[in-house]
Scaffold this active site. Sequence first.
Site, PDB file in Angstrom:
ATOM      1  N   HIS A 268       0.861  -1.195   0.000  1.00 35.05           N
ATOM      2  CA  HIS A 268       0.000   0.000   0.000  1.00 35.05           C
ATOM      3  C   HIS A 268       0.891   1.237   0.000  1.00 35.05           C
ATOM      4  CE1 HIS A 268      -3.400   2.474   0.518  1.00 35.05           C
ATOM      5  NE2 HIS A 268      -3.782   2.165   1.754  1.00 35.05           N
ATOM      6  N   HIS A 307      -1.904  -1.390 -11.279  1.00 33.20           N
ATOM      7  CA  HIS A 307      -2.774  -0.940 -10.191  1.00 33.20           C
ATOM      8  C   HIS A 307      -4.031  -1.786 -10.215  1.00 33.20           C
ATOM      9  CE1 HIS A 307      -5.204   1.773  -7.704  1.00 33.20           C
ATOM     10  NE2 HIS A 307      -4.072   2.308  -7.316  1.00 33.20           N
ATOM     11  N   ASP A 363       3.156   5.885  -7.465  1.00 39.50           N
ATOM     12  CA  ASP A 363       4.417   5.678  -6.760  1.00 39.50           C
ATOM     13  C   ASP A 363       5.638   5.653  -7.659  1.00 39.50           C
ATOM     14  OD1 ASP A 363       3.511   5.549  -4.158  1.00 39.50           O
ATOM     15  OD2 ASP A 363       2.781   3.507  -4.430  1.00 39.50           O
TER      16      ASP A 363
HETATM   17  N1  ACO Z   1       5.277  -5.784 -13.378  1.00 36.68           N
HETATM   18  C1  ACO Z   1       5.152  -6.886 -14.171  1.00 36.68           C
HETATM   19  N2  ACO Z   1       4.017  -7.562 -14.342  1.00 36.68           N
HETATM   20  C2  ACO Z   1       2.947  -7.120 -13.660  1.00 36.68           C
HETATM   21  C3  ACO Z   1       2.992  -5.994 -12.811  1.00 36.68           C
HETATM   22  C4  ACO Z   1       4.211  -5.309 -12.682  1.00 36.68           C
HETATM   23  N3  ACO Z   1       4.325  -4.230 -11.893  1.00 36.68           N
HETATM   24  N4  ACO Z   1       1.786  -5.788 -12.265  1.00 36.68           N
HETATM   25  C5  ACO Z   1       0.999  -6.749 -12.759  1.00 36.68           C
HETATM   26  N5  ACO Z   1       1.693  -7.563 -13.620  1.00 36.68           N
HETATM   27  C6  ACO Z   1       1.172  -8.676 -14.412  1.00 36.68           C
HETATM   28  C7  ACO Z   1       0.927  -9.908 -13.560  1.00 36.68           C
HETATM   29  O1  ACO Z   1       2.060 -10.743 -13.538  1.00 36.68           O
HETATM   30  C8  ACO Z   1      -0.242 -10.533 -14.258  1.00 36.68           C
HETATM   31  O2  ACO Z   1       0.236 -11.160 -15.417  1.00 36.68           O
HETATM   32  P1  ACO Z   1      -0.411 -12.575 -15.904  1.00 36.68           P
HETATM   33  O3  ACO Z   1      -1.822 -12.237 -16.279  1.00 36.68           O
HETATM   34  O4  ACO Z   1       0.447 -13.006 -17.039  1.00 36.68           O
HETATM   35  O5  ACO Z   1      -0.340 -13.482 -14.707  1.00 36.68           O
HETATM   36  C9  ACO Z   1      -1.075  -9.346 -14.722  1.00 36.68           C
HETATM   37  O6  ACO Z   1      -0.107  -8.275 -14.889  1.00 36.68           O
HETATM   38  C10 ACO Z   1      -2.157  -8.904 -13.732  1.00 36.68           C
HETATM   39  O7  ACO Z   1      -1.537  -8.689 -12.452  1.00 36.68           O
HETATM   40  P2  ACO Z   1      -2.273  -8.876 -11.047  1.00 36.68           P
HETATM   41  O8  ACO Z   1      -1.230  -9.157 -10.031  1.00 36.68           O
HETATM   42  O9  ACO Z   1      -3.397  -9.856 -11.197  1.00 36.68           O
HETATM   43  O10 ACO Z   1      -2.899  -7.448 -10.831  1.00 36.68           O
HETATM   44  P3  ACO Z   1      -3.463  -6.882  -9.448  1.00 36.68           P
HETATM   45  O11 ACO Z   1      -4.536  -5.939  -9.819  1.00 36.68           O
HETATM   46  O12 ACO Z   1      -3.818  -7.977  -8.506  1.00 36.68           O
HETATM   47  O13 ACO Z   1      -2.191  -6.147  -8.837  1.00 36.68           O
HETATM   48  C11 ACO Z   1      -0.647  -4.462  -8.203  1.00 36.68           C
HETATM   49  C12 ACO Z   1      -2.052  -4.764  -8.779  1.00 36.68           C
HETATM   50  C13 ACO Z   1      -0.488  -5.165  -6.853  1.00 36.68           C
HETATM   51  C14 ACO Z   1      -0.527  -2.962  -7.983  1.00 36.68           C
HETATM   52  C15 ACO Z   1       0.413  -4.960  -9.218  1.00 36.68           C
HETATM   53  O14 ACO Z   1       0.248  -4.330 -10.463  1.00 36.68           O
HETATM   54  C16 ACO Z   1       1.836  -4.775  -8.701  1.00 36.68           C
HETATM   55  O15 ACO Z   1       2.332  -5.636  -7.977  1.00 36.68           O
HETATM   56  N6  ACO Z   1       2.504  -3.642  -9.065  1.00 36.68           N
HETATM   57  C17 ACO Z   1       3.820  -3.342  -8.549  1.00 36.68           C
HETATM   58  C18 ACO Z   1       3.720  -2.789  -7.117  1.00 36.68           C
HETATM   59  C19 ACO Z   1       3.193  -1.378  -7.068  1.00 36.68           C
HETATM   60  O16 ACO Z   1       3.635  -0.513  -7.814  1.00 36.68           O
HETATM   61  N7  ACO Z   1       2.254  -1.125  -6.146  1.00 36.68           N
HETATM   62  C20 ACO Z   1       1.718   0.235  -5.928  1.00 36.68           C
HETATM   63  C21 ACO Z   1       0.286   0.320  -6.260  1.00 36.68           C
HETATM   64  S1  ACO Z   1      -0.254   1.998  -6.091  1.00 36.68           S
HETATM   65  C22 ACO Z   1      -0.627   2.229  -4.426  1.00 36.68           C
HETATM   66  O17 ACO Z   1      -0.971   1.310  -3.697  1.00 36.68           O
HETATM   67  C23 ACO Z   1      -0.565   3.565  -3.853  1.00 36.68           C
END
Ligand code: ACO
Length: 428
Positions: A268, A307, A363
């Site tokens: 978060h 996101h 972020d």
């Molecule tokens: N880099 C590479 N691949 C990614 C990323 C990423 N940052 N984010 C998602 N993916 C991919 C996943 O591997 C998945 O691929 P697949 O379908 O081949 O398995 C697909 O995209 C969907 O990803 P999910 O994890 O299902 O998406 P979710 O909505 O659950 O996750 C999250 C969102 C947690 C923000 C994710 O994108 C992530 O981990 N990002 C990096 C961390 C980050 O920047 N967090 C800050 C969020 S903003 C905030 O909270 C203020």
Amino acid sequence: MPADTLSITDNRTGKSYEIPISQGAIKATDLRQIRTDAEDFGLMTYDPAFMNTASTRSAITYLDGDRGILRYRGYPIEQLAENSTYLETAYLILFGELPNAQQLADWDFEITHHTFLHENTKRLMEAFRYDAHPMGMFISVVAALSTFYPEASQIGDADNRLLQIKRLIAKVPTIAAFSYRHSLGRPIVYPDNDLSFPGNFLNMMFRMAEAKYQSNPVLERALDVLFILHADHEQNCSTNAMRAIGSSQVDPYSALAGAAAALYGPLHGGANEAVLRMLHQIGSKANVPAFIDKVKQGDGRLMGFGHRVYKNYDPRAKIIKRTADEVFEITGRNPLLDIALELERIALEDDYFVSRKLYPNVDFYSGIIYQAMKLPTSMFPVLFAIPRTVGWLTQWAEMLADPDQKIARPRQIYTGPEARDYLPMGKR
Ligand code: ACO
């Protein structure tokens, strides 16, 4: 004219039901009538992490993740970041309308005159180890404030509620700055009532021997813009914590300490710190393609990308990118920016990221700006908590006034053992 109802046939019993649809939702409790027999508790929905459950109606923040839209009380985030200040935006979020000149002056005065902390809180902070994380201190001191203001538990009294809200908005920068000074072993700096909200925060963070602290206006404005961008974000993890804790009718200091604890987690409020670590690890622009290949092979994630809600460019990231340029004019260019820009350029052209709708989130650039402003990484979640305080409190007040709300109490699907008899030690 189609009816606003949902027809459900329960194939276990053959019975049909008409469930009303209102504002694109059905009431989960309307499903309770769907039972196999009189003993049956009734149908529930199973929704871990609230992936498809609206926990409230809310008139505060509008977010459309597919179109990249964020509005507070109807006003686009871009216009607020361009024209407003954090304190004016906080007023808007809390009261629902932009203030007129007199209302803004009064609000400014009130917040400025609630910034001091009881001297005993200083002693509480002194008890922490020299290397205590500022967020751990922040959470503890916010919780401790409930003991200084026992009347805060009178949450049904509107004037009293507003007083506590003002106190919290005003005091969180002071707590944050005192925590930081403690971690450096520096003397604390008391609030300066002549300064603006962000100017005073920078004063309490950085003033040393000078009689009067004068922050750079560009950096002060950049911080104010970052505060505006973080002021609210509807039903996220920490806001949900604020509402859930507040639904027990505890005082707002205790509830806000819980919300801040939820923000502390790396999924978060801790993601911008992870972005900085990633940029350091990549090290140079030349290493970016190899890093992207690794991510595409499933080895790690591109932090600051993707996101849960935004499947488009996070509108806050666009504004932050512009703010970064202004900050670097003053501080000199953070070398990490070149790596970040190259990552973004390559990722936005790459089918892996495009097809998954992965765009920079809030972020991706905020940590680089904070670092250029000499704000240490451990302060990042605290810098998020300061402006989010108004969002948490407004959501809390909205929850208290909402006749639909009760103490938050989800159901579960029990998967443990059936009833069994206690076994004495010798028989186990
Ligand atoms: N880099 C590479 N691949 C990614 C990323 C990423 N940052 N984010 C998602 N993916 C991919 C996943 O591997 C998945 O691929 P697949 O379908 O081949 O398995 C697909 O995209 C969907 O990803 P999910 O994890 O299902 O998406 P979710 O909505 O659950 O996750 C999250 C969102 C947690 C923000 C994710 O994108 C992530 O981990 N990002 C990096 C961390 C980050 O920047 N967090 C800050 C969020 S903003 C905030 O909270 C203020």
